[in-house]
Motif scaffolding. Structure first.
Motif, PDB file in Angstrom:
ATOM      1  N   UNK A  48       0.833  -1.202   0.000  1.00 28.25           N
ATOM      2  CA  UNK A  48       0.000   0.000   0.000  1.00 28.25           C
ATOM      3  C   UNK A  48       0.871   1.256   0.000  1.00 28.25           C
ATOM      4  N   UNK A  49       1.933   1.246   0.808  1.00 28.87           N
ATOM      5  CA  UNK A  49       2.840   2.401   0.873  1.00 28.87           C
ATOM      6  C   UNK A  49       3.524   2.590  -0.477  1.00 28.87           C
ATOM      7  N   UNK A  50       3.978   1.506  -1.077  1.00 29.29           N
ATOM      8  CA  UNK A  50       4.635   1.587  -2.380  1.00 29.29           C
ATOM      9  C   UNK A  50       3.697   2.188  -3.424  1.00 29.29           C
ATOM     10  N   UNK A  51       2.434   1.764  -3.418  1.00 30.28           N
ATOM     11  CA  UNK A  51       1.461   2.301  -4.370  1.00 30.28           C
ATOM     12  C   UNK A  51       1.210   3.780  -4.115  1.00 30.28           C
ATOM     13  N   UNK A  56       1.933   9.392  -5.626  1.00 26.67           N
ATOM     14  CA  UNK A  56       2.419  10.720  -5.262  1.00 26.67           C
ATOM     15  C   UNK A  56       3.364  11.268  -6.335  1.00 26.67           C
ATOM     16  N   UNK A  57       4.256  10.425  -6.856  1.00 25.16           N
ATOM     17  CA  UNK A  57       5.169  10.864  -7.923  1.00 25.16           C
ATOM     18  C   UNK A  57       4.401  11.285  -9.172  1.00 25.16           C
ATOM     19  N   UNK A  58       3.378  10.535  -9.507  1.00 21.09           N
ATOM     20  CA  UNK A  58       2.554  10.874 -10.678  1.00 21.09           C
ATOM     21  C   UNK A  58       1.883  12.228 -10.473  1.00 21.09           C
ATOM     22  N   UNK A  59       1.342  12.461  -9.286  1.00 18.63           N
ATOM     23  CA  UNK A  59       0.690  13.741  -8.986  1.00 18.63           C
ATOM     24  C   UNK A  59       1.679  14.902  -9.000  1.00 18.63           C
ATOM     25  N   UNK A  60       2.870  14.677  -8.444  1.00 14.91           N
ATOM     26  CA  UNK A  60       3.889  15.731  -8.429  1.00 14.91           C
ATOM     27  C   UNK A  60       4.303  16.093  -9.858  1.00 14.91           C
ATOM     28  N   UNK A  61       4.436  15.097 -10.711  1.00 10.54           N
ATOM     29  CA  UNK A  61       4.780  15.336 -12.107  1.00 10.54           C
ATOM     30  C   UNK A  61       3.673  16.125 -12.808  1.00 10.54           C
TER      31      UNK A  61
END
Length: 81
Positions: A48-51, A56-61
């Motif tokens: 769950x943390x990995x997902x 989060x990376x996708x949103x930051x991008x």
């Protein structure tokens, strides 16, 4: 929710795993009472943390891309970047 299923041999074990492919095998017990496979419909917290980190990376991008587009539009309209 956890599901505990008893098996007697390797063929039955594999059949149970195949039949429950929509669940996560979280434990195998080989105890005096018998052999059991424990399945869960909840991903382990590590998964769950990995997902969440990937999301989060996708949103930051996406935020960075949007910000760059805003600066480009502002420049095209004669504003200060």
């Amino acid at each position: 929710m956890n599901l505990r299923i008893q098996y007697t041999d390797e063929t039955e074990k594999q059949n149970i795993i195949n039949a429950n492919s929509d669940k996560i095998l979280i434990e195998e017990q080989n105890i005096t009472e018998g052999n059991f496979l424990i399945f869960s419909d909840v991903k382990p917290i590590e998964e769950q943390v990995k997902q969440l980190q990937q999301d989060n990376l996708i949103l930051m991008d996406a935020v960075a891309t949007t910000f760059e587009e805003i600066i480009k539009l502002k420049t095209q309209l004669g504003g200060t970047p």
